[in-house]
Every structure is written in C-alpha cells, then in structure tokens.
Design a protein around this motif. Structure first.
Motif, mmCIF file in Angstrom:
data_model
loop_
_atom_site.group_PDB
_atom_site.id
_atom_site.type_symbol
_atom_site.label_atom_id
_atom_site.label_comp_id
_atom_site.label_asym_id
_atom_site.label_seq_id
_atom_site.Cartn_x
_atom_site.Cartn_y
_atom_site.Cartn_z
ATOM 1 N N PHE A 36 -4.257 4.751 3.905
ATOM 2 C CA PHE A 36 -4.769 3.671 4.710
ATOM 3 C C PHE A 36 -4.827 4.182 6.153
ATOM 4 O O PHE A 36 -4.870 4.865 6.997
ATOM 5 N N TRP B 208 0.977 -1.115 -0.585
ATOM 6 C CA TRP B 208 -0.246 0.166 0.003
ATOM 7 C C TRP B 208 0.864 1.535 -0.198
ATOM 8 O O TRP B 208 0.484 2.131 -0.454
ATOM 9 N N ASP C 256 -7.318 -0.403 4.500
ATOM 10 C CA ASP C 256 -7.698 0.696 2.733
ATOM 11 C C ASP C 256 -8.697 1.710 2.665
ATOM 12 O O ASP C 256 -9.843 2.038 2.252
ATOM 13 N N ARG D 19 -1.303 4.662 -1.229
ATOM 14 C CA ARG D 19 -2.529 4.677 -1.401
ATOM 15 C C ARG D 19 -2.683 4.180 0.511
ATOM 16 O O ARG D 19 -2.255 3.851 1.678
#
Length: 435
Positions: A18, A11, A41, A16
């Motif tokens: 999260f 991630w 996420d 990304r």
C-alpha cells in the motif's frame, strides 16, 4: 498513521502493498494534525484522511502513482492558492507537507509489531524517518513504553537519541517531530552532537487513555462521566458513600471506587494529562482532596460550587497553608460560562474548559477572533499565534472582551502554490474499593 491502524494491520497481515501518505508538517490553519495519514492499497481502496476533504483527491492520485512507479518516498506540499483553492488547495488557508511512500509489509516487520501493540491497547510509539539519507526515509520502528525497541536507523547513537525522545513524547501522550544529529528547525532537537547524521523523525504516539477522576457520586458526575468517556478519557468516579458509588449509577465510568477521595488520589497514578474534577460540595472531602491535587503534576483541577462556596473554599485552603501559586491552578467555580443548568449542560461546560486548558485555547467564541482557527503546536505543545487568554472574571462581569490577535495571525502574505511534489532530500465490571 495510527488513525488507520486497524486497516493497516489487516493489509500487513495479508501482505498487501500500500501507499501511505502522512502529514509531516502543518503551518497556518489546517484541519488535521501532524501524524494523520491516508493509505491506498493496490486495488485502489482508500482509508483515512489528511485534510478533512480539501486535498484528498490529489493525495489519492499521488498514492496510486507511488504504487505504480515503485519510486522512492516523495514530499508534496499543499497550500492556499487564489487561482485553484477550490480545486486542490487548502481552502482553510493553511499549508501541509505530506510524505508519500510505498510500504511493503514484508519489509516493515517493525511497523506490523507496532500496529499489533496499538490494536492491543498497549502504549507505544512508531518512529518514522521523514528526512535524512535517502535510504532511511520512510523507515519505521516500534518503541514500546518499556523494554527493547524493534528497528533501528542504523547507528547506535541515533538509536539512543530517538528512543529517549520518543519515550519522553510517549509519557506526555503527544505526537511530534524530533531531530537527531543537530539542532534547529521547528522539530524538537536531541542536541546530541555524537550522531553522525541529521535525521528528522516523526514520532507517532499511542498512549494509554488520559484519566478523568471525578469525585462526588452525584447526578452531575453521571453526566460528566458520559462526556468524559465520549472524549476518550478513562473515567473513575470516587465517593466515600457506598450507597451512591455504584456501577449501576455510573454506567459510562470505567471504574467506580468507594473510598475517601484524598486517600484514593494519593494511591492512584496520575500524569500531566489527568483531569481532576471535584464535585463533592463538602469541605471535609474538598479541602484535603484539593490540597493534595494542587501539588500533583496533573493537567487540570476543577471544583464545583457557587462563588460563595468558592470564596469559602479558598479561605480554608489558605488556612491549610496552600501557597498562592498552587491556588492559581484551581479552576473554580468549575467550567465555562455557558449558562448551563442541567447536569448534561454542566458536563459540556466542564469538558469545554478542560479542552480549552489542555489545548491552550481562549474559550472565546470563534466569531470574536481573527486568524487561523486551527493553529499548529510549537515544540512545547502550545498553539502558536495565540496571545490572548480568556479572563473568566471579565466575562462574568460583563465587560468588553478584547479581540484575539497575535503574531502569525491572518492569511499568508503571499499565496503558495496549490501543491508541489519533490523527492525527499538525501542530504543531511468496573467497581472496586479503595482502603
């Protein structure tokens, strides 16, 4: 959080965002230890677990809320409640504190570096501020076992205190909370009065695998090497006889060494997590090996043999001037009394004893005990609320075993709320040969 390092690293590489929920405190009986984490996420994908299923749904909702609100890190407490224990509480009767925070990978380069080190198999620690000034809570930094660290709480004295304690925990292979800038509490304190602020830091440790050294290339060693590998040990089998010490006979060992056992032990690295298992059944190997092993800072020393062999071995060790306090460290005959007969059953017996010694367990059936099954560790790594110690001699003699009791056993005197959420305080090829 290192229980989900592979997914977190992915991630982070994808930038990304999260939400990360980390167990930062455990009391009573709880199924998973401090440092365990669950992450969610932005697409709602969840990974990890913090309670073995008891409160996952509630934590998942908190993570989603944290992602949506972009709020400051918050603490939530989950505990046993008579009214709704089966809805959201910890039905096992314990209580856990969880820190929930939003992680923007671009703002946490030190976390990315630490996750890369973990996945590469390098020993390192991730220090996570879990209490202190609001702007620091949730901050992480990467502390390798040697060399410069990445990240800082902001003050040089705090840096030194955190890094020193984190590396001590790294050497011990243990995740724990520490405090800098003041003592007290249940965390381990630096006692450094020069730190201007009080911080509580959770040190997540990824240490090299502990070692299991098995001496004696016999069938029991083959079964034990498989069991040790399953438990996460780096297994070495050593025997002076090259015809028996072969990689083909021990496919589950990380290393097979041909050499005299005591010479190999003298030349290799050990630490307090190392388990030494002597299965040689030969005094010319056993005595010099055990004489050395009992002087080393290892966590476990066990020797196989009948009670007659054990008595003779103790006599020879005494003749070799091994002091009584060292002899008291020897687990012999090796293993717990499980009625084991086959190599595989004996391997379970031996590893069960190693687990019990490592975790300060009694080795008794859980049905004979009272109080929480999962006990938190104190600052020294010992399980609290457990005073009884297994007496193998008493078990073998068939005499009654006392009930397990201890301070803190049993359910809390008053139920706690099922969960409470609050902002974080802003106050204070493996064959080789040895010579």
């Amino acid at each position: 959080m290192l229980n989900i390092a592979d997914t977190l690293h992915q991630w982070c590489r994808e930038a990304r965002p999260f939400a990360l929920a980390t167990v930062v405190h455990v009391s009573g009986s709880a199924p998973l230890p401090v440092g365990t984490a669950l992450a969610v996420d932005k697409d709602g994908t969840a990974v990890g677990s913090i309670s073995g299923g008891c409160v996952e749904a509630a934590v998942y909702e908190l993570c989603q809320q944290m992602l949506a609100d972009r709020g400051a890190p918050a603490r939530a407490r989950f505990g046993y409640s008579d009214d709704d224990a089966f809805a959201v509480g910890l039905t096992c009767g314990g209580e856990i504190d969880v820190l929930v925070q939003r992680v923007e990978p671009g703002a946490e380069p030190h976390l990315v570096a630490a996750l890369e080190a973990v996945l590469a198999g390098r020993s390192c620690a991730v220090a996570q501020v879990i209490d202190g000034p609001g702007e620091l809570v949730g901050r992480t930094f990467h502390i390798p076992d040697e060399g410069a660290h990445d990240g800082t709480p902001g003050e040089e004295n705090e840096d030194r205190a955190v890094v020193a304690q984190a590396r001590a925990l790294l050497r011990a292979g243990r995740t724990a909370r520490i405090e800098v800038g003041g003592g007290g509490g249940e965390a381990e304190s630096s006692g450094d009065s020069t730190c201007p602020r009080k911080l509580t830091v959770l040190v997540h440790v990824h240490a090299a695998r502990p070692r299991m050294l098995i001496f004696g290339a016999i069938d029991f060693a083959a079964a034990l090497s498989q069991a040790g590998s399953f438990l996460g040990y780096r297994v070495t089998v050593c025997d002076a006889r090259p015809v028996f010490a072969t990689a083909a006979r021990f496919p589950h060992a990380d290393e097979v060494v041909t050499g005299w056992p005591h010479r190999y032990l003298a030349a290799t690295e050990v630490d307090p997590r190392t388990a030494v298992c002597v299965l040689t059944h030969d005094t010319k190997f056993d005595i010099p090996l055990l004489r050395l092993a009992l002087t080393l800072p290892v966590g476990y020393v066990g020797a196989m043999g009948s009670r007659r062999t054990h008595d003779r071995r103790i006599d020879l060790l005494r003749e070799a001037d091994v002091p009584e306090e060292q002899l008291a460290r020897l687990n012999s005959p090796i293993g717990l009394d499980l009625g084991a007969r086959t190599p595989e059953e004996t391997a379970v017996s031996i590893t069960a004893e190693i687990i019990a010694r490592t975790n300060h367990g009694t080795g008794l059936p859980l049905s004979r005990g009272t109080g929480p099954i999962h006990r938190p560790a104190d600052a020294g790594g010992r399980l609290v609320g457990r005073d009884a110690v297994m007496d193998i001699g008493t078990v073998a003699a068939g005499r009654p075993i006392a009930q397990i009791t201890g301070p803190g056993d049993g359910v809390p005197s008053a139920p706690t709320a099922s969960h409470r959420t609050s902002p974080v305080s802003t106050a204070a090829p493996k064959t080789s040969s040895s010579p």
